[in-house]
Design an enzyme around this catalytic site. Sequence first.
Site, PDB file in Angstrom:
ATOM      1  N   ASP A  44       0.824  -1.216   0.000  1.00  0.00           N
ATOM      2  CA  ASP A  44       0.000   0.000   0.000  1.00  0.00           C
ATOM      3  C   ASP A  44       0.853   1.260   0.000  1.00  0.00           C
ATOM      4  OD1 ASP A  44      -2.048  -1.882   0.317  1.00  0.00           O
ATOM      5  OD2 ASP A  44      -2.053  -1.652   2.492  1.00  0.00           O
ATOM      6  N   GLU A 227     -11.082  -1.561  -4.157  1.00  0.00           N
ATOM      7  CA  GLU A 227     -10.449  -0.969  -2.981  1.00  0.00           C
ATOM      8  C   GLU A 227      -9.263  -0.117  -3.415  1.00  0.00           C
ATOM      9  OE1 GLU A 227      -9.379  -4.365  -0.619  1.00  0.00           O
ATOM     10  OE2 GLU A 227      -7.532  -4.749  -1.757  1.00  0.00           O
TER      11      GLU A 227
END
Length: 355
Positions: A44, A227
Amino acid sequence: MRFPHALRCAIVSLAACSGAGTAASPVPSVASCTFTNPIDVGADPWVIRQNGTYYSVESANGGIWVYRSDTLTRPKQNGVRVWTPPDTGWNRTNVWAPELHFIDGKWYIYYTAGRSGPPVTEQRSGVLESSSTNPQGADADRGMLYTGDSVATRAHNVWSIDLTVHKINGVFYAVWSGWLDNATTDKTPQHLYMARMTNPWTISTDRVRISSPTADWERGPELDLQEGPEFLEHAGQVFIIYSTRDSWLKEYELGQLRLRAPLTDPKNPDSIVKTGPVFTGTSNVFGVGHASFTMSPDGTENWIVYHSKVDVAPGWNRVIRTQKFEWNTDGSPRFGVPTAPGEAVRMPLGQCQTR
């Protein structure tokens, strides 16, 4: 999930082997002016360039860390822990995917946290506010953001992760991945939601579902999801680049939403056009996703920073990668193909300097 220290030493070629908060090795020889992917371990990745300096942020070693670097290809240098979760409360565990934003003269970190699983069914979105203009200064907890359907009462908050923020035509918006309603299993489909904000820590409208994983290329064998949304602007157009398919499998990839009418109401699902996949793995780069976007040191090139899996086995062992991208004639991003592991890649313009 973090790699064992020995594995980190084995795969990081452009930085010294070290833990969070320590500096990397000197710049490699400039003779070739190239680097290789992956550039570090982690997941991420979020990188932002401010006044010629790159700042990146991650959750690691029991806290949130902000790093400072002069080079895009070695972002995790000079790390400082800016926040430690409390011993009690909703955000004491499962801290995920922080993002660092500079808004109206202050730094804010948006992050996900919740009760430990499995199943992971209590994730919510929170925000931290800096006490100064220094992104590596101490942060104050501004609390949980409301991501439910009744902003008037703030009742029944709903599962949310990967919240990001952006101003469109002077109006402040949040976008995140969420469920239709809270559930008892984390194998629950994830959609993208959007709402207005009155300030960096207050959502002021009920959420609107702007996209769902309905396309064939978004559907996984175990979970349909969207997402990791991130905004990207170019030539007057606004895009949301997001991750889709099962996050633990090699098929994880990027999709794209284009806001057809950002001058009217970007929350209107009818004004959004979906395209994809726009970035996928290869025979030796697996599960590409959760990207952020920045510029080269000289400000002329666009670069994507993303993670990939280390192998085809199901799981979340990941590494960080970066590469330059271009623009299509219609103004949309063209990310190309992930560079192969160990392939020589030209450094971002402005980074290569003679010793």
